[in-house]
Motif scaffolding. Sequence first.
Motif, short mmCIF file in Angstrom:
data_model
loop_
_atom_site.label_atom_id
_atom_site.label_comp_id
_atom_site.label_asym_id
_atom_site.label_seq_id
_atom_site.Cartn_x
_atom_site.Cartn_y
_atom_site.Cartn_z
N LEU A 134 1.04 -0.90 -0.05
CA LEU A 134 -0.27 0.17 -0.24
C LEU A 134 1.27 0.92 0.14
O LEU A 134 1.72 1.87 0.22
CB LEU A 134 -1.00 -0.13 1.04
N VAL A 135 1.00 1.86 -0.87
CA VAL A 135 1.69 2.67 -0.80
C VAL A 135 1.39 4.12 -1.29
O VAL A 135 0.17 4.46 -1.73
CB VAL A 135 2.41 2.99 -2.61
N LEU A 136 2.29 5.13 -0.82
CA LEU A 136 1.94 6.58 -0.36
C LEU A 136 2.64 7.49 -1.50
O LEU A 136 3.50 6.95 -1.56
CB LEU A 136 2.05 7.04 0.26
N ASN A 137 2.24 7.82 -2.66
CA ASN A 137 3.55 8.48 -3.52
C ASN A 137 3.18 9.80 -3.62
O ASN A 137 1.87 10.08 -3.81
CB ASN A 137 2.90 8.14 -4.88
N VAL A 138 4.35 10.69 -3.21
CA VAL A 138 4.17 12.13 -3.70
C VAL A 138 5.42 12.71 -4.74
O VAL A 138 6.22 12.17 -5.32
CB VAL A 138 4.85 12.65 -2.38
N PHE A 147 -1.18 13.62 -4.69
CA PHE A 147 -0.66 12.48 -3.56
C PHE A 147 -1.26 11.32 -3.98
O PHE A 147 -2.27 11.75 -4.83
CB PHE A 147 -0.75 13.30 -2.80
N ALA A 148 -0.60 9.62 -4.00
CA ALA A 148 -1.79 9.05 -5.02
C ALA A 148 -1.05 7.96 -3.44
O ALA A 148 -0.50 6.88 -3.49
CB ALA A 148 -1.68 8.78 -5.81
N ILE A 149 -2.45 7.52 -3.15
CA ILE A 149 -2.25 6.04 -2.18
C ILE A 149 -3.00 5.22 -3.28
O ILE A 149 -4.23 5.21 -3.30
CB ILE A 149 -3.02 6.16 -1.18
N GLY A 150 -2.65 3.56 -3.39
CA GLY A 150 -2.20 2.60 -4.00
C GLY A 150 -2.15 1.40 -3.68
O GLY A 150 -0.68 1.17 -3.23
N SER A 151 -2.23 0.19 -4.28
CA SER A 151 -1.70 -0.85 -4.40
C SER A 151 -2.06 -1.79 -5.10
O SER A 151 -3.29 -1.97 -5.86
CB SER A 151 -3.06 -1.97 -3.22
#
Length: 809
Positions: A134-138, A147-151
Amino acid sequence: MAENLFAAIDMGTNAFKLVIVQAHFPGKFLPLLTAKESIVLGRDSSSSTISSHSQQLSIKSLNKFNEIIQTHQVPALHTRCVATSAVREARNKSQFIDSVAESTGFNVEVLSGEQEARFAYMGALQFLPVYDDLVLNVDIGGGSTEFAIGSRGKVEFCSSLKLGHVTLTQQNFGDDEVERVLNMREFIRNLVKESGLIEKVKDFGFQVAVGSSGTIRAIERAVFKGYQLGYVDNEVFFRECKRDWRFNRKELKSVVESLCKGGEGEKARRDALFKRRSQSIVAGGILLEEIFDMLGIDNMLVSGYGLREGVIADTLANAYGDGYDLNSNARFRSLLQLAAGFNGKKKTTSAAKCASMARVIFEGLRKCKERDNNEVGLTVPLDDKDLDYIEAACLLHNIGLFAGKKGYHKQSYHIIMNGNHLHGYSAKEVKLIALLTRHHRKKLPKFNGSSFNEFGDEEKQKFGVLCAIVRLCVLLHQNGYVSYKEMEISHSHEGFELLKGTYIQAGREIMIKSVTSAIPIYTMQVFKMPKKLCEDINAAVARFWWGQQQDEGRFHWIKWDNLADPKEKGGIGFRDMKIMNLACLSKQIWRLHQNPDALWAQILKGIYFPSTNIWEAKKGARASWVWASLLEGRDLIKENSQWLIGDGSKVNIWDDRWILKQGKVELKSDVQRQDLRNLPQKVQHILNKEDGIWDLSALQQIITEDTVEAIHRMPICENGGEDRMVWRASKNGEYSVKSGYFMLKNAEDRQSGSKASSSHQISDELWKKIWAWKVPRKVKNFCWRLCRGALAVQLFLWKRKIAGCVVWV
C-alpha cells in the motif's frame, strides 16, 4: 522494431521532458533515449497566463522532440504529449494547445490533478518493487504536488495541491531569509490542513512512502553525496558507492538545514550540486520536509521514473489490453539491478545481447509453430512467461564470474537462490531461473534429482526446451557466431535452422574452428582419412568462410594453403585436415611409446612387433587399416624427437636422434650404410661406465670430426637410468597435436615454397598487432582482409584481372 517503440512528452511547469522506450509484452520496457528542455512556463508573466515568449520557446522545444521521435520512427499512435499544472491553470490554455497542435502536430492532453497523481504512481511502479504494498506516492512538481495512495496498480485515493517548488519560489514571503523560510512553512501547513489531506491519508493509511519527482530525486542525490556533511566535492569517496534510492526524515532535515543557510559560499556550493534546479530547491526541500512531518513519513523510497514513465505504462496498457502486466517492468529492473550489481558494464551489456538473442530464437520458434498450424515438433507449448524466464537466465548467467571462472555457473545459481534479489517472482519461478543459469553450461540437468522434485513432468519437459535455448544463446554469443540483429529462424521437416546467411565473417572463423576441431577428431586419431575426404572438408570450410551457398559461385580471395597459415603469418589459422590427421596419428605413436604397459599397446606389440620396438616395427603383409594408419604418424615423431641418454640400451647409434644440438650421427662421405653392420649398434656399447667417458675408438674412422666433438661434449649420467625420448617442439618435452601440426605445416610450406606476395610484404609483427587489438572481431577481420588484398574494391579486382574493373592512373 518500430511497432515496439513508444514515446511520451511531459510538458511540466519547470521543464519539458521526452522519453522513447522499446517495449515488450506483457509490459516491460527499456528507455532508449531521454531529452530535456528547460522551459519554465509563466516565469515571464505576472498573471496566470502563458506569455507569447514562453509559447515560442515551447513550440521550438516540441519541434526538436518531434524531429527526434521521427528519427527513431516511433509510430504516431504510440506517442503521447501531456501537460500538467502550468497549462492546466493558464487562462489562455485553449489558445496555447491549438497553437502547439498547429505548429508541431502534437495533440496535448491536459491532465487533471488526479490523473497526474495516478500517472506518477504508475511511473513509480515501473521502477520500484512495491506493487504489492500500500503505497503513498508523492510527486512535487513546479506548480503543484500530487498525492496518490494505491496497491497493485489500483489507486484508492489521489489529490493535487497547488504547492510547487517553482510557484513557492516566485511568491513573496519576505525579504529576510529567516522570515521567508518561516512564512513559507506556515503557508504550506495552512494549505495542507485546509485540503483535508492529512485526514484522508490517516484513513487510508500506507505501508511505503515513495517520491517520484525531480525535486525528490535531487534531494536523495544530495543525501547520497553527503551534502549535509560537506562531502559533496569528495568524488573519490563516492565513486565506488551505489545509490540506495532512499532517505529518512533525519537525513532530509539535515539537507534542508544546509540549504537554508545564507551566504555566498553556501549558494556556490548549492549551485554546483543542483545546477539549474538550485533556484527552487530550497522551496522544494522545505515543502517535502513539511509533508514528512504532517503525514508522518519516516522513510521514503525514491523512484527514478515519474510522470513520463507512467504515461508510457498507461499507453502500453491500452495497447496490450488484458494481457498487460503493470508489475512486469519492476521485475525486469530487479533483474538488471542484480546483473549490474555483480557485473561491470561490459559483462552486463554482453548478457543483455545474449538475452536479445534468446528473444529472437524464442519468437522465431513460436512463429514457425503458428505458421505451420502447430505442426512444428515442439514437445511443449511456449508462452510469454517462458520468454521472461529465459531472458532472466541469460541476463544473470554470468554473475558468478565475480568469484572466478571455475564453476561460475554454480555461483550464479547460489546468488539467485539465496540473495532475495528478484522481486515480483514467486519462489518457484526464482528457482526455475536459478536452475536455468546453473545448467547453461557443463552438465545437462538430471530431472530425477532433488532439485526438480517440485516440478511436474510437463514442467520438466518445458525446462529442457528452455535450457536448450539458453545454452545455444550463450554458446553463439560467447563465440561471436552471429549478429542477433540479423538472426532468422526457419523450419522444415528436418527441424529448425539458424539461417547461414546471418553469420558474420568474424563469427564464421570461430564456428569453423569449433566444428572442425571437434567432429572428426576421434576418427583422425585412429584412421588415416582418404585424401579425397580431407580435400572435401577443406573445400567445405573454404566455401563457408567466403559465404558461398549451395549451387552458388563465390570468389575466393585467398587460396586455402594461405588461409591455413597461422595468424601471425598472415593466415586465419584454419586446420588442414590432411595434416591434422597425421598429427593426431602421431599422438597415438607417442602414447604407445610412453605407455608400453597399456593393454592396447601390449595387444599391438604382440601382433605386429613382438621381438622389437615401435621404432623398428614393420608394416607387414596383412596389416590392419588401424596399424597401417598409425605407422603413417611414426616418422613425424622420429624426425622431431630427441633421445636423452640414460644407460643407452634403447637408442640406436645410427638411426636415432640422440646427439645434443646435432641430432643423428653424421658419416664421412666415403662410408656406406652397409659398412655399419659389424659396428656397435646401441649407444650403451660406446659408453665406458666405469671411467665415465665416451669410447669412440670403433667409430672415429667413419664419423665426422664434428660428430666426435659433439659426442664428447655430451654429459654422461652417472646413475644410468632409462633412456628417455623428448619432443623438441614443446617446453615440457611432451608431444601435443598442436605442436605436431605446426611442425608438419611448416615442413609442407618449405617444400612447396609458394606463398602470396601480400603476406611476404607485411612483417609478422604487424599480423600479431592486428589480432591483438582490443577491438571487435569484425574490425580485426576487416583489417586482415585489407592487408591481404581481399576486399572487393576496384584496385584489388583489377589486380586479379576481373572484367569490367578499370583503375585510372
